[in-house]
Design a protein around this motif. Structure first.
Motif, mmCIF file in Angstrom:
data_model
loop_
_atom_site.group_PDB
_atom_site.id
_atom_site.type_symbol
_atom_site.label_atom_id
_atom_site.label_comp_id
_atom_site.label_asym_id
_atom_site.label_seq_id
_atom_site.Cartn_x
_atom_site.Cartn_y
_atom_site.Cartn_z
ATOM 1 N N VAL A 297 -0.544 12.671 -4.418
ATOM 2 C CA VAL A 297 -1.477 12.556 -3.291
ATOM 3 C C VAL A 297 -2.672 11.658 -3.594
ATOM 4 O O VAL A 297 -3.621 11.606 -2.816
ATOM 5 C CB VAL A 297 -1.983 13.944 -2.831
ATOM 6 N N THR A 298 -2.654 10.947 -4.686
ATOM 7 C CA THR A 298 -3.760 10.053 -5.013
ATOM 8 C C THR A 298 -3.831 8.890 -4.032
ATOM 9 O O THR A 298 -2.833 8.474 -3.452
ATOM 10 C CB THR A 298 -3.626 9.526 -6.447
ATOM 11 N N SER A 299 -5.036 8.339 -3.887
ATOM 12 C CA SER A 299 -5.304 7.359 -2.832
ATOM 13 C C SER A 299 -4.840 5.950 -3.192
ATOM 14 O O SER A 299 -4.638 5.614 -4.364
ATOM 15 C CB SER A 299 -6.809 7.323 -2.540
ATOM 16 N N ASP A 300 -4.720 5.119 -2.155
ATOM 17 C CA ASP A 300 -4.422 3.705 -2.367
ATOM 18 C C ASP A 300 -5.580 3.019 -3.094
ATOM 19 O O ASP A 300 -5.374 2.087 -3.873
ATOM 20 C CB ASP A 300 -4.168 3.010 -1.028
ATOM 21 N N GLY A 301 -6.803 3.479 -2.819
ATOM 22 C CA GLY A 301 -7.964 2.913 -3.494
ATOM 23 C C GLY A 301 -7.910 3.130 -4.985
ATOM 24 O O GLY A 301 -8.275 2.247 -5.777
ATOM 25 N N LEU A 302 -7.451 4.303 -5.422
ATOM 26 C CA LEU A 302 -7.305 4.574 -6.853
ATOM 27 C C LEU A 302 -6.233 3.683 -7.458
ATOM 28 O O LEU A 302 -6.392 3.173 -8.577
ATOM 29 C CB LEU A 302 -6.951 6.046 -7.077
ATOM 30 N N HIS A 303 -5.155 3.481 -6.722
ATOM 31 C CA HIS A 303 -4.069 2.608 -7.192
ATOM 32 C C HIS A 303 -4.608 1.199 -7.470
ATOM 33 O O HIS A 303 -4.321 0.595 -8.513
ATOM 34 C CB HIS A 303 -2.957 2.565 -6.149
ATOM 35 N N GLU A 304 -5.417 0.691 -6.537
ATOM 36 C CA GLU A 304 -5.999 -0.637 -6.707
ATOM 37 C C GLU A 304 -6.996 -0.644 -7.867
ATOM 38 O O GLU A 304 -7.042 -1.610 -8.657
ATOM 39 C CB GLU A 304 -6.695 -1.051 -5.409
ATOM 40 N N PHE A 305 -7.783 0.405 -8.002
ATOM 41 C CA PHE A 305 -8.783 0.532 -9.066
ATOM 42 C C PHE A 305 -8.123 0.425 -10.442
ATOM 43 O O PHE A 305 -8.589 -0.312 -11.315
ATOM 44 C CB PHE A 305 -9.493 1.879 -8.916
ATOM 45 N N ILE A 306 -7.034 1.163 -10.623
ATOM 46 C CA ILE A 306 -6.326 1.147 -11.907
ATOM 47 C C ILE A 306 -5.690 -0.219 -12.151
ATOM 48 O O ILE A 306 -5.750 -0.759 -13.261
ATOM 49 C CB ILE A 306 -5.267 2.266 -11.943
ATOM 50 N N SER A 307 -5.125 -0.810 -11.101
ATOM 51 C CA SER A 307 -4.474 -2.120 -11.237
ATOM 52 C C SER A 307 -5.468 -3.208 -11.613
ATOM 53 O O SER A 307 -5.181 -4.062 -12.453
ATOM 54 C CB SER A 307 -3.763 -2.488 -9.933
ATOM 55 N N VAL A 308 -6.649 -3.205 -10.985
ATOM 56 C CA VAL A 308 -7.683 -4.208 -11.280
ATOM 57 C C VAL A 308 -8.086 -4.143 -12.752
ATOM 58 O O VAL A 308 -8.411 -5.172 -13.361
ATOM 59 C CB VAL A 308 -8.907 -3.990 -10.362
ATOM 60 N N ARG A 309 -8.037 -2.965 -13.343
ATOM 61 C CA ARG A 309 -8.404 -2.810 -14.749
ATOM 62 C C ARG A 309 -7.244 -3.057 -15.694
ATOM 63 O O ARG A 309 -7.339 -2.789 -16.898
ATOM 64 C CB ARG A 309 -9.001 -1.414 -14.965
ATOM 65 N N GLY A 310 -6.160 -3.553 -15.153
ATOM 66 C CA GLY A 310 -5.012 -3.910 -15.983
ATOM 67 C C GLY A 310 -4.098 -2.752 -16.314
ATOM 68 O O GLY A 310 -3.185 -2.893 -17.126
ATOM 69 N N GLY A 311 -4.344 -1.594 -15.675
ATOM 70 C CA GLY A 311 -3.503 -0.441 -15.938
ATOM 71 C C GLY A 311 -2.336 -0.343 -14.976
ATOM 72 O O GLY A 311 -2.237 -1.096 -14.003
ATOM 73 N N VAL A 312 -1.452 0.580 -15.249
ATOM 74 C CA VAL A 312 -0.295 0.846 -14.400
ATOM 75 C C VAL A 312 -0.455 2.241 -13.817
ATOM 76 O O VAL A 312 -0.564 3.227 -14.557
ATOM 77 C CB VAL A 312 1.017 0.775 -15.202
ATOM 78 N N HIS A 313 -0.531 2.321 -12.485
ATOM 79 C CA HIS A 313 -0.658 3.626 -11.833
ATOM 80 C C HIS A 313 0.730 4.165 -11.564
ATOM 81 O O HIS A 313 1.506 3.590 -10.801
ATOM 82 C CB HIS A 313 -1.432 3.478 -10.522
ATOM 83 N N HIS A 314 1.043 5.290 -12.180
ATOM 84 C CA HIS A 314 2.365 5.899 -12.060
ATOM 85 C C HIS A 314 2.224 7.240 -11.341
ATOM 86 O O HIS A 314 1.803 8.223 -11.926
ATOM 87 C CB HIS A 314 2.961 6.099 -13.461
ATOM 88 N N ARG A 315 2.551 7.251 -10.043
ATOM 89 C CA ARG A 315 2.500 8.505 -9.284
ATOM 90 C C ARG A 315 3.737 9.340 -9.572
ATOM 91 O O ARG A 315 4.830 8.820 -9.758
ATOM 92 C CB ARG A 315 2.426 8.234 -7.779
ATOM 93 N N PHE A 316 3.525 10.683 -9.558
ATOM 94 C CA PHE A 316 4.661 11.576 -9.769
ATOM 95 C C PHE A 316 4.456 12.838 -8.938
ATOM 96 O O PHE A 316 3.542 12.912 -8.111
ATOM 97 C CB PHE A 316 4.827 11.900 -11.259
ATOM 98 N N LYS A 317 5.273 13.832 -9.163
ATOM 99 C CA LYS A 317 5.247 15.055 -8.370
ATOM 100 C C LYS A 317 3.939 15.820 -8.542
ATOM 101 O O LYS A 317 3.338 15.808 -9.602
ATOM 102 C CB LYS A 317 6.406 15.974 -8.770
#
Length: 500
Positions: A297-317
């Motif tokens: 349930v994490t937000s799209d904004g968090l996904h972008e935040f992690i990506s901008v910092r060079g990380g990989v956002h991996h959503r799961f159950k």
């Protein structure tokens, strides 16, 4: 009573006080479960001479249940480390500290649940037990499995001090300073749970001023607010506390301290997506390119935040054990996933045995705060660029039919098909679906996630939009779908949000 029904995810939970006929966690039931755990642990470790640590939170039923636990252990010939009032993470660490080296541990707690509930959490040196392992133990308990011992020794001391010293030394080692928090004012809200130790036994030895901290005294009635970082009243309370005391930082724990949330100096809440962002920023500054595992349930904004910092956002159950297990799996596959975190506040770091530990999370934040203050910075600046949704809502649809799980899963399957057919209308199924269905809707500038609860006859729907009025559009889309089915009750809230 069917003991197996006390399984709650990877814990045992049930009614512990109230009318006698309502109590599920009777002394007899507790002893049966602990007896089974001893048999299970002896088989797992191959050790007949077991050492097990026992601790509890502040609940009113804690003394009674702890006495039943220790009594069963002694009858089984187990050496018992009696830890008293403790945090859940500290109980796991009793299997790791050189001064203890317990083969297993038992924590008497029901986390954030109401005061009439209690439960048992079990640990081995590998970590908390899985849901499957709890199921095995409860099956053995229902079969009456137990063993008789000959001798049992008990050890009582201030075991929590070992855990506090562990955190203090970690901060000093990380900052290169014995008093890194000198000049800092930090207030703690323990919600009358087990977390009061953090103010006096962790922060003060590091030089922090903790005057103004609240609800540090253990009180199982929880008279001030629910000890839960997800609770609105609790967060408002710690925010007021920070502002009124002109503190530099606020920290709030849940009852057994396996979760936490933060409040910045201006009283702004740092929880849910903001807390994950803060932890992710800390980790990615040390391990560029790492994967951050979160719930669904994490937000799209968090996904972008992690990506901008060079990380990989991996959503799961959804579910902290699911998130932790997924991070462990990724690491075993060769991917670096140092942080597993759920929006509820459960945070587990690889360096800390993937233990969901609210005090350890707070300590990581405190270390970063000390480092930033040394150069005139503030913790809030780390997440200043996190895009927050304009609107977000959660709706729960309840089912009354006996076969609710099959009916709910059928609805999600039909909803998935419905959304697939609507793709030309800017409706897109998200690529990272791990439970239920997550759908992006362009004209609402947002998304929804519909998923079934694991334990309850409930479908949970999370909605989020980057535009004012967007959640209403998402609700209209969902109401149009669900209202076409017979047997779907409780759509009133969804209808009201939709403005229909």
């Amino acid at each position: 009573m069917d003991i197996k029904k006390l399984k709650s995810g990877s814990d045992v939970r049930g009614v512990s006080s109230g009318a006698e006929e309502d109590i599920q966690l009777t002394d007899e039931v507790v002893r049966s479960i602990v007896n089974a755990y001893v048999v299970w642990l002896a088989e797992k470790t191959g050790r007949p001479d077991l050492k097990i640590a026992v601790g509890h939170d502040s609940r009113l039923s804690a003394d009674r249940i702890t006495a039943a636990v220790t009594g069963a252990l002694k009858e089984s010939g187990v050496d018992v480390y009696i830890c008293g009032l403790a945090s859940t993470p500290a109980m796991f660490m009793m299997t790791r500290f050189d001064d203890v080296r317990a083969d297993g541990s038992i924590m008497v707690t029901a986390s954030h649940m109401p005061s009439d509930k209690n439960g048992l959490k079990f640990f081995t040196k590998e970590g908390g037990l899985s849901g499957g392992e709890i199921g095995e133990i409860l099956q053995m308990a229902s079969e009456g499995k137990r063993r008789r011992g000959h001798t049992s020794r008990s050890y009582t001391r201030d075991f929590m001090q070992l855990y506090c010293d562990h955190l203090v030394e970690y901060v000093r080692r990380s900052t290169g300073n014995d008093w890194p928090l000198s000049g800092c004012k930090i207030v703690v809200d323990a919600g009358n749970g087990a977390g009061g130790f953090y103010a006096d036994r962790v922060l003060k030895p590091l030089g922090a001023v903790t005057a103004g901290s609240q609800f540090l005294e253990p009180d199982g009635r929880f008279p001030n607010h629910i000890p839960n970082p997800e609770n609105k009243e609790a967060m408002e309370s710690i925010s007021r506390c920070v502002v009124q005391n002109k503190a530099d930082l606020g920290i709030i724990f849940d009852t057994d301290v396996d979760r936490a949330a933060i409040v910045s100096a201006d009283g702004a809440e740092i929880n849910r997506n903001r807390l994950i962002a803060l932890a992710a920023d800390i980790v990615l500054s040390e391990q560029p390119g790492a994967a951050i595992v979160t719930d669904s349930v994490t937000s799209d904004g968090l996904h972008e935040f992690i990506s901008v910092r060079g990380g990989v956002h991996h959503r799961f159950k959804r579910g902290y054990r699911n998130v932790i297990d997924e991070a462990v799996r990724l690491n075993k596959s060769g991917k670096n996933a140092p942080l597993a975190m759920e929006t509820s506040g459960h945070a587990a770091f690889k360096e800390n045995y993937f233990l969901d530990d609210g005090a350890y999370l707070a300590t990581r934040v405190v270390i970063k705060m000390a480092q930033l203050r040394a150069r005139g910075g503030d913790i809030s600046e780390l997440i200043a660029d996190l895009a927050l949704p304009k609107e977000e809502r959660e709706v729960r649809i309840r089912f009354s039919m006996p076969d609710w799980a099959s009916f709910g899963n059928m609805l999600i399957e039909k909803l998935t098909e419905f959304c697939t057919d609507k793709e030309k209308e800017s409706v897109r199924i998200a690529p990272d679906n791990y439970e239920g269905v997550r759908v992006n809707i362009g004209y609402a500038d947002g998304w929804f996630l519909a998923r079934m609860s694991v334990h309850d006859p409930v479908m949970v729907i999370n909605m989020e939009s980057n535009a004012f009025g967007g959640v209403s559009l998402l609700a209209r889309f969902l109401y149009a779908f669900f209202s076409s089915f017979t047997g779907v009750e409780g759509l009133t809230e969804l209808k009201v949000i939709a403005g229909l």
